[in-house]
Design an enzyme around this catalytic site. Structure first.
Site, PDB file in Angstrom:
ATOM      1  N   ASP A 171      -7.857 -13.667 -29.825  1.00 11.71           N
ATOM      2  CA  ASP A 171      -8.655 -14.882 -29.669  1.00 11.71           C
ATOM      3  C   ASP A 171      -8.646 -15.368 -28.216  1.00 11.71           C
ATOM      4  O   ASP A 171      -7.662 -15.155 -27.498  1.00 11.71           O
ATOM      5  CB  ASP A 171      -8.080 -15.969 -30.594  1.00 11.71           C
ATOM      6  CG  ASP A 171      -9.069 -17.097 -30.836  1.00 11.71           C
ATOM      7  OD1 ASP A 171     -10.247 -16.965 -30.438  1.00 11.71           O
ATOM      8  OD2 ASP A 171      -8.662 -18.110 -31.429  1.00 11.71           O
ATOM      9  N   HIS A 191     -15.628 -11.019 -23.732  1.00 13.79           N
ATOM     10  CA  HIS A 191     -15.482  -9.927 -24.700  1.00 13.79           C
ATOM     11  C   HIS A 191     -15.292  -8.592 -23.967  1.00 13.79           C
ATOM     12  O   HIS A 191     -14.503  -7.746 -24.391  1.00 13.79           O
ATOM     13  CB  HIS A 191     -16.690  -9.863 -25.633  1.00 13.79           C
ATOM     14  CG  HIS A 191     -16.855 -11.085 -26.496  1.00 13.79           C
ATOM     15  ND1 HIS A 191     -15.803 -11.641 -27.190  1.00 13.79           N
ATOM     16  CD2 HIS A 191     -17.938 -11.861 -26.790  1.00 13.79           C
ATOM     17  CE1 HIS A 191     -16.231 -12.705 -27.869  1.00 13.79           C
ATOM     18  NE2 HIS A 191     -17.522 -12.857 -27.636  1.00 13.79           N
ATOM     19  N   LEU A 217      -0.713   7.017 -33.848  1.00  8.17           N
ATOM     20  CA  LEU A 217      -1.048   5.621 -34.164  1.00  8.17           C
ATOM     21  C   LEU A 217      -2.332   5.569 -34.988  1.00  8.17           C
ATOM     22  O   LEU A 217      -3.313   6.228 -34.648  1.00  8.17           O
ATOM     23  CB  LEU A 217      -1.265   4.842 -32.853  1.00  8.17           C
ATOM     24  CG  LEU A 217      -1.785   3.405 -32.998  1.00  8.17           C
ATOM     25  CD1 LEU A 217      -0.669   2.475 -33.456  1.00  8.17           C
ATOM     26  CD2 LEU A 217      -2.359   2.893 -31.679  1.00  8.17           C
TER      27      LEU A 217
HETATM   28  C1  FPP Z   1     -12.345 -14.112 -30.350  1.00  7.55           C
HETATM   29  O1  FPP Z   1     -12.612 -14.781 -29.160  1.00  7.55           O
HETATM   30  C2  FPP Z   1     -12.747 -12.732 -30.260  1.00  7.55           C
HETATM   31  C3  FPP Z   1     -13.762 -12.173 -30.976  1.00  7.55           C
HETATM   32  C4  FPP Z   1     -14.580 -12.929 -31.935  1.00  7.55           C
HETATM   33  C5  FPP Z   1     -14.128 -10.766 -30.821  1.00  7.55           C
HETATM   34  C6  FPP Z   1     -13.021  -9.858 -30.396  1.00  7.55           C
HETATM   35  C7  FPP Z   1     -13.657  -8.703 -29.784  1.00  7.55           C
HETATM   36  C8  FPP Z   1     -13.194  -7.983 -28.738  1.00  7.55           C
HETATM   37  C9  FPP Z   1     -11.880  -8.177 -28.124  1.00  7.55           C
HETATM   38  C10 FPP Z   1     -14.035  -6.929 -28.153  1.00  7.55           C
HETATM   39  C11 FPP Z   1     -14.533  -5.882 -29.105  1.00  7.55           C
HETATM   40  C12 FPP Z   1     -13.433  -5.068 -29.630  1.00  7.55           C
HETATM   41  C13 FPP Z   1     -13.476  -3.723 -29.730  1.00  7.55           C
HETATM   42  C14 FPP Z   1     -12.357  -3.016 -30.381  1.00  7.55           C
HETATM   43  C15 FPP Z   1     -14.563  -2.913 -29.178  1.00  7.55           C
HETATM   44  P1  FPP Z   1     -13.623 -15.986 -29.187  1.00  7.55           P
HETATM   45  O2  FPP Z   1     -14.956 -15.484 -28.797  1.00  7.55           O
HETATM   46  O3  FPP Z   1     -13.575 -16.687 -30.501  1.00  7.55           O
HETATM   47  O4  FPP Z   1     -13.004 -16.882 -28.054  1.00  7.55           O
HETATM   48  P2  FPP Z   1     -13.012 -18.483 -27.988  1.00  7.55           P
HETATM   49  O5  FPP Z   1     -12.235 -18.969 -29.179  1.00  7.55           O
HETATM   50  O6  FPP Z   1     -12.326 -18.756 -26.692  1.00  7.55           O
HETATM   51  O7  FPP Z   1     -14.447 -18.918 -28.011  1.00  7.55           O
END
Ligand code: FPP
Length: 245
Positions: free
Chosen positions: A18, A35, A129
């Site tokens: 997150d 991201h 893994l």
């Molecule tokens: C949460 O941060 C994260 C997500 C909703 C997506 C997680 C995705 C990635 C790390 C990249 C894609 C992964 C792979 C394996 C290709 P948020 O957007 O909710 O952050 P915020 O709470 O600060 O708005």
């Protein structure tokens, strides 16, 4: 003798990644940049898990609720996923990383479903893994889908409903053949589970850090692992019982 946490090896690590959006906003960048940086963290953490001898890593990459995000963000995340699959293909094969996907995959586009199925097949011999990507995933949704499969199996006469127990129920989940997480990490300072692996984390240890996911790294992971190793897991038993075990 007190039970030391050394006895509880870390076989399965789960992470709620997150803070990508906030990381980007802090630097005046679009959310997608967060991201993108988050994917770099994923690559580093997979590598560290291989080095640490962890056998299962579950990452919450896209929740069933994330479908409600702006279209451009959903498309960007799907694009990053495709990019990740192709850019990491060789590395996964070289490092013995096996890819698995959990979630309601029927909601993903056909090209994504195909790319995922292909990556799962290609990496299926990976011995070091198992990297589990939770995509279009929600814990309640998974439990509900398992309940539907169980009901169908009972209707078909394959399952005696009176014999349904925890173990049989678990086998109908997307994670049917995967052990439960020992440790769940959530980054970015939020202290909640947000519908991730609801059934499977019943006895998991939790670790929360204020570090935003794009800033998380191998050193931060080792901090979490050290913290985990100092803990005492009881699984609902007393200290004396654990000693006897
Ligand atoms: C949460 O941060 C994260 C997500 C909703 C997506 C997680 C995705 C990635 C790390 C990249 C894609 C992964 C792979 C394996 C290709 P948020 O957007 O909710 O952050 P915020 O709470 O600060 O708005």
């Amino acid at each position: 003798m007190a039970v030391t946490t050394k006895e509880f090896s870390l076989n399965h690590l789960a992470i709620i990644m997150d803070g990508n959006g906030r990381w980007a906003q802090k630097s005046g960048l679009p959310r997608v940049a967060g991201h993108q940086q988050g994917v770099e963290t994923v690559i580093q953490i997979v590598d560290e898990c291989v080095s640490q001898g962890i056998h299962f890593l579950s990452l919450f990459a896209f929740s069933s609720e994330n479908w409600g995000r702006p279209r451009e963000e959903v498309d960007a995340l799907m694009g990053l996923l495709l990019q990740f699959l192709s850019s990491q293909r060789q590395r996964m094969l070289d490092d013995g990383v096996r890819l698995r996907v959990i979630g309601d995959l029927t909601r993903l586009s056909e090209p994504i479903q195909k790319a995922l199925a292909n990556a799962e097949k290609e990496t299926s011999q990976g011995q070091n893994l198992t990297l589990i990507l939770a995509l279009s995933y929600g814990g309640r949704d998974e439990i509900m889908r398992a309940a539907q499969k169980i009901a169908q199996s009972a209707l078909d006469g394959d399952l005696d409903i009176n014999k349904l127990d925890n173990k049989t129920f678990s086998s109908f989940l997307d994670t049917g053949d995967i052990p439960e997480p020992d440790l769940l990490i959530r980054t970015s300072g939020e202290v909640r589970i947000s519908n991730f692996l609801l059934w499977q984390t019943a006895y998991s240890e939790f670790y929360f850090t204020d570090v935003l996911w794009p800033d998380f790294n191998a050193a931060e992971l080792r901090k979490a692992l050290d913290d985990y190793r100092r803990r005492k897991r009881r699984f609902g038993l007393t200290d004396d019982q654990l000693e006897d075990l």
